[in-house]
Design a protein around this motif. Structure first.
Motif, PDB file in Angstrom:
ATOM      1  N   SER A 241       0.839  -1.208   0.000  1.00 12.16           N
ATOM      2  CA  SER A 241       0.000   0.000   0.000  1.00 12.16           C
ATOM      3  C   SER A 241       0.867   1.249   0.000  1.00 12.16           C
ATOM      4  CB  SER A 241      -0.930   0.016   1.213  1.00 12.16           C
ATOM      5  OG  SER A 241      -1.991  -0.895   1.065  1.00 12.16           O
TER       6      SER A 241
ATOM      7  N   GLU B 237      -5.010  -4.415  -3.164  1.00 12.74           N
ATOM      8  CA  GLU B 237      -4.811  -3.017  -3.556  1.00 12.74           C
ATOM      9  C   GLU B 237      -5.830  -2.520  -4.591  1.00 12.74           C
ATOM     10  OE1 GLU B 237      -2.945   0.366  -2.364  1.00 12.74           O
ATOM     11  OE2 GLU B 237      -2.707  -1.664  -1.582  1.00 12.74           O
TER      12      GLU B 237
ATOM     13  N   GLU C 296      -5.560   0.327   4.507  1.00 13.34           N
ATOM     14  CA  GLU C 296      -5.789   1.416   3.554  1.00 13.34           C
ATOM     15  C   GLU C 296      -7.206   1.375   2.978  1.00 13.34           C
ATOM     16  OE1 GLU C 296      -5.293   4.811   1.456  1.00 13.34           O
ATOM     17  OE2 GLU C 296      -3.879   4.004   2.930  1.00 13.34           O
TER      18      GLU C 296
END
Length: 336
Positions: A69, A154, A189
């Motif tokens: 991330s 991601e 994230e």
């Protein structure tokens, strides 16, 4: 009057010694890349893609999702200045899954740069138009990243940012979150971006935000970065409604602080890219709680590593960090 004079004497006596234990003002940097990422970022800025490609592949293959991330975010930011390295990479390996992820990140960053980070009422129609056009362009790129990099959280984290920008229905966001959690249950994230969607300043409320955070951290290990999320929520509340953020539910605030402190203690040897933001948040919240000794401990530990979040909410992040650092030193020196 005598108290003020006494406090001034204490500050003059003890302040310099306390300040000496902190990083010098001119060494403070906002969101500095992790040491492991610097060679890849520097190479990218000079148009070379191989170091970044190798490092990104390593993070994916080893499921080092926190490092990944950070690396994707840092390389995306660098690409705003110098995108040529991505074109070179695309010419050599157009179907590289890591290229697809960074290219997606770049488009999302470009969209938010076009919009600006101002409140909606301060964004022009022209800025909104450019923002939505670029986000629309990003749709296919994010889908390509999902297809090329199965098992990678991601792209789903980026999909959540994308959904917030396009004001997607709540059930769409929830679907992205559930898919993200299937890949990596405690992915910081992506989950923090979902929390933003549910915050009062976007499409939710304080109650919705806190309920989601409670669900997100349920069962998380003490050393997982998701433990920062309750602190993030307190900060969001503090920025939006400072009069109620710390008093509405003191136990909730205390739990957030406890989790944040436990997380950084469990990761004392980790790179600053994993702990600096948590420590910066602790400084801000502990300051407002008048727990100046604890805030000072975090300042010593964080060194020169200021972070955009939380300080950027109130002005220039670096200046805000330095200002609050001075306040903490004064309060600690005077025993306030």
């Amino acid at each position: 009057m005598f108290k003020k004079l006494n406090d001034a004497r204490k500050a003059m006596r003890d302040g310099p010694g306390l300040t000496a234990q902190l990083a010098p003002d001119d060494a403070v940097v906002v969101d500095a890349p992790a040491d492991f990422a610097l060679p890849a970022v520097e190479a990218a800025l000079h148009g070379e893609h191989a170091p970044a490609a190798e490092l990104l592949a390593w993070t994916r293959q080893n499921q080092a999702w926190g490092d990944r991330s950070h690396l994707v975010a840092t390389l995306g930011q660098a690409s705003l200045q110098a995108p040529q390295w991505l074109e070179t990479w695309r010419d050599e390996a157009p179907d590289d899954p890591d290229l697809a992820v960074v290219a997606s990140r770049l488009l999302v960053l470009q969209a938010w740069e076009q919009r600006s980070h101002a409140r909606a009422k301060d964004v022009t129609q022209e800025q909104f138009d450019a923002f939505h056009t670029t986000l629309a362009d990003a749709t296919a790129q994010i889908q390509r990243a999902v297809d090329l990099s199965p098992g990678d959280p991601e792209p789903w984290a980026l999909a959540i940012v994308h959904a917030r920008g396009l004001e997607a229905p709540a059930d769409v966001l929830r679907g992205y979150v559930e898919t993200l959690w299937e890949v990596d249950r405690y992915h910081y994230e992506g989950t923090s971006q979902a929390m933003q969607f549910l915050a009062k300043k976007w499409f939710g409320s304080h109650e919705q935000m806190y309920a989601f955070v409670h669900e997100a951290v349920d069962g998380a290990p003490a050393d997982a970065r998701i433990q920062e999320l309750p602190l993030d929520a307190v900060l969001e509340h503090l920025a939006e409604d400072p009069s109620t953020a710390l008093t509405q539910d003191p136990a909730r605030v205390e739990d957030a602080v406890r989790r944040g402190q436990a997380y950084v203690e469990a990761n004392a040897g980790a790179g600053h890219h994993l702990t600096a933001q948590t420590r910066n948040l602790l400084v801000r919240v502990l300051f407002h709680l008048h727990r100046f000794d604890e805030a000072y401990e975090q300042l010593v530990a964080v060194g020169p590593h200021a972070t955009e979040f939380p300080w950027g909410y109130w002005g220039d992040a670096r200046e805000e960090f330095l200002t609050y650092r001075r306040h903490v030193v004064t309060k600690k020196a005077t025993g306030s």
